[in-house]
Structures are given as C-alpha cells and as structure tokens.
Design an enzyme around this catalytic site. Structure first.
Site: not given
Length: 462
Positions: A229-231, A429
């Site tokens: 999850l990149e939020l 990342w």
C-alpha cells in the site's frame, strides 16, 4: 443496467472515455482465467519471461506519441514533457536486469549428505490497482517484476486514466505475454473489494488514498492476502544554512509544482534555515511566476490543469483556510489568467504558515507549497516528523555526513540529499506511518511478488 466508468477530461470537462464496469461474475471469471494460465507462464524459462516482458515494454515505447496525447486529455499533463516512457524504461530494464540474481535460490548447504536451499516461488495472481497521477510508471513498478517472477496479473486502473490499462495490455500482448496472463479490467469499488474477499490473489498492490488503502485492508481481512500500500504523503524538505540555494530553489519548486503538484513524492512543505529564508522565498516566488498555466497541448504551457476540478477545490479550500488563519499568499492568481475556478489552478506559495493549518498537515496533492523558517537542524527534524505520513524527505546541504545523520532521525521511506521527487529503481520504494507499507522496486520488489519455499534434501546411503 450496466454501470459505466467515465474519465472526465480536465482539459475541457467533457467525457473523454467511458467503459462498462465488469460484473462480479465476469471479474471472477477473469481471475479464474488468470490463475489457470499462470502455471504454464511460470513454467517458462526465466530468460524467456524476461525477454517477453521487455518486448512488451518496447511495444509500449513505440506507442508513446499516442500515449502522451491521451495522458494530456485524461489527467492534464502538458505534452511538452513527453510522457513517462523514460521512467518506464529505466525501471523495467533495471528490474529485468536484476531478476536472475533476485530470484536465485539461497544456498544453505550443498554437501554429499544434504542439499538445503530457500527458493522463491510466484504468489500466483497479482492484482494491481493503479493511480492516475503517473499511471504508466506506477503500474510498471509491480507489473514488470510480477510477470518476470512467473505470476499472472490483473490490472485495474483509476477511472481518470481509463485508457492506460488498455494500452499496457495491448503492448504486452503484442510483445508475447498471453492475454489470460495479463488482463486489464474495469471494475467499480464493490467488485474490486469482492474479488479480494474471494481470495483470488496472492498479492494486492494499491496506490492511492489512505481511505482507499483502508478499504483494501478491510476487504483482505481474514483472507491472509498480502498487500502493498502506497497511500498519502506530505513530503518535507529542509534547506540547511550551508545549502546552495541557486540549486535548491529550482530543485524544490519543480518538486513541488511539476505535474500540477500531483506527485506521490512531491514536496508539499519546505523548512528553510532562517539565514537563507528571505533569499529562498524571493527566488522561489520569482521561479514560480515564470510558469505558464494553460491548455496542456500548447507549446508554452508548463503547468496544466489538475486532473479533476474536485482535486483543485481541495487545494483552494486549504489555501483559503490558511490565509484566513494568518498565512500570506505570495502569488497573485491574476498572473495566471487561465485559472478558471475549476481544474485550472494557479500555483501558490504560502508563508507565515504553521502546523495548525491543514495545508501544512493534510495532503494537498496540488500546486501549493508552504515555506517556514527554522533556527536549527533539531527544529527542522521535529517539524519534518510532525506528520501522519512518511514517504520521502529532502535535505539540501553541502555535508553528506550531516544529511545522513539527519536522515537517520526522520520517519520516512526515502531520504534525498540535494534532489527530490525521483524514484531510483535500485532503491526500495516504501513508506511508513499512514503512507502505507510494503516495498516496490530494487531486489525487495521481487520479494513482494514471490513467496519463500524451503528445501531440506537428505541423501540416504544404501
């Protein structure tokens, strides 16, 4: 009645593209087809999968003139910047280049009596839910390693970039990836969550809002499905007293305002040592005034519309609230006559801001940045950490040892020195706090789309 998913172009407000959303039954069948096709794909030699994926990237590159134009219509990025193909190729080639090493078994023992090693196996079907702001590069981050590792992939793209998934599928199929192995699907939120609950996936990658990430986690609860999850983000920068502001100003202002500020790792707040503060602000204002807001197809446009008028409305609200609470706006919107009160939004620099203001704490994701003076490294560190998010942080200084020492105290996924707003494919990342969890790119990117499997083989003598 079939639900239609629409892309409203920020350029002129018309419906640029629309596609029917799949029913759950059709989406369920797509996932079953992906699972059925995955075994034969994984059985291919690794080098064959790598070559096929890179052939797909090459086909995508050949489509770039069309992609650049379509992106401008879908999310407003000026065509002068040439799209995302440079980043796509850099990331795809790097991940392909490290695949053999990253996926190689870890040998523990190789003796006449024992063969012990840890292998990496594909998780099966990977579900990518991609965002609109960098729609090709964010999808490639997971798509390339997932396919190379032997997984099938379902891709659901944001409605704002409705055509991107189709273009990716078209290119990769032309490169030789079987259609069932990589499928682009159009789904509403309900079908998306139902697919996850149905335990179709070995890994779900989502890039988007904090609320969206929470919905993904809730859908996956009890299924033991791994998620990446990149939020949200509110990425800070610190300009130390020894910084070169001739480099810092254009670097940070571009990091704050490029793509109309709609960058996952864009700079949203800047802390400048008091000894450089006035000079930095003056130069930042001069730099910003040189931007040209306008139609993304115009040759002189450097700042296009935001992707949707509701996104621009959020930024306008944050700026207005900050000004009413004592902040000072330094950019006169009249310098940008294309600002129409809708998706076209003039850039803004705010000073006399503090952390009681939403614009310094909540994600803006638009062309606005707040600048505050600080007296010391310690004050800068405290303010940079005073955020629910942690994606990247940028430090501008002449001293790399000090930058590393400051970085060690920051709650963030990536520390930059004298640059910002960039993804190095050789580095992981990742983020922390409400920015999410997981790892993309670098060798760790392969860990997300594979699972470990241990082998303990004992020879028995006759």
């Amino acid at each position: 009645m079939t639900k239609m998913i629409q892309c409203i172009s920020p350029v002129d407000g018309r419906v640029y593209a629309e596609r029917p959303a799949l029913s759950f039954e059709a989406a369920n069948q797509a996932a079953l087809d992906a699972r059925a096709a995955q075994k034969d794909w994984a059985a291919l030699p690794l080098q064959e999968r790598i070559a096929t994926v890179l052939a797909g990237v090459e086909k995508l590159q050949a489509m770039n003139p069309t992609l650049v134009e379509e992106l401008a219509w879908q999310m407003g990025r000026p065509t002068r910047y040439g799209g995302e193909m440079g980043g796509v190729i850099e990331r795809a080639e790097y991940m392909a280049g490290i695949a053999e090493q990253a996926l190689a078994p870890t040998i523990v023992e190789q003796s006449p009596q024992f063969k012990r090693h840890i292998a990496r196996e594909p998780v099966g079907v990977v579900f990518i839910i991609a965002p609109w702001n960098y729609p090709f590069m964010t999808a490639i981050n997971t798509l390339v390693p997932a396919l190379i590792a032997g997984n099938s992939v379902l891709l659901k793209h944001a409605s704002q970039t409705l055509l991107v998934g189709e273009r990716l599928a078209e290119a990769f199929h032309a490169g030789g990836v079987p259609e069932a192995v990589f499928q682009n699907v159009f789904l509403d939120h309900a079908a998306t969550e139902a697919l996850i609950r149905a335990r179709h996936f070995g890994f779900v990658n989502f890039t988007g809002s904090v609320n969206g990430g929470a919905a993904i986690e809730q859908a996956a609860a009890g299924t033991f499905t791994a998620t990446g999850l990149e939020l949200g983000g509110k990425d800070p920068a610190y300009v130390r007293s020894d910084a070169d502001i001739e480099a810092a100003v254009p670097g940070l202002m571009d990091g704050a305002l490029f793509n109309a500020g709609q960058c996952c790792c864009g700079i949203e707040r800047i802390y400048v040592h008091a000894s450089l503060y006035d000079a930095f602000v003056e130069k930042a204002v001069a730099w910003t005034r040189e931007l040209t807001l306008g139609n993304p197809f115009a040759a002189d446009t450097t700042l296009g519309p935001m992707a949707h008028k509701r996104f621009a409305a959020t930024v306008r609200e944050q700026v207005a609230e900050a000004v009413s609470s004592g902040a000072r706006a330094l950019i006169d919107p009249e310098l940008f006559p294309a600002d129409d009160g809708g998706a076209y939004l003039a850039p803004q620099i705010l000073v006399q801001v503090d952390h009681s203001m939403r614009v310094m704490r909540e994600e803006s994701f638009g062309p606005v940045v707040g600048i505050m003076p600080v007296q010391s490294d310690a004050e800068a560190i405290e303010l940079m950490n005073d955020s629910p998010y942690g994606l990247t942080a940028s430090i501008w200084t002449a001293d790399s040892s000090t930058a590393a020492a400051i970085g060690a105290q920051l709650q963030t996924g990536t520390v930059f020195m004298n640059r910002c707003d960039y993804l190095d494919p050789a580095l992981c990342w990742t983020g922390c706090k409400d920015t999410g969890r997981g790892a993309a790119l670098s060798p760790l990117g392969y860990m997300a789309v594979t699972r470990p499997k241990s082998y303990h083989l004992k020879e028995v003598s006759a």
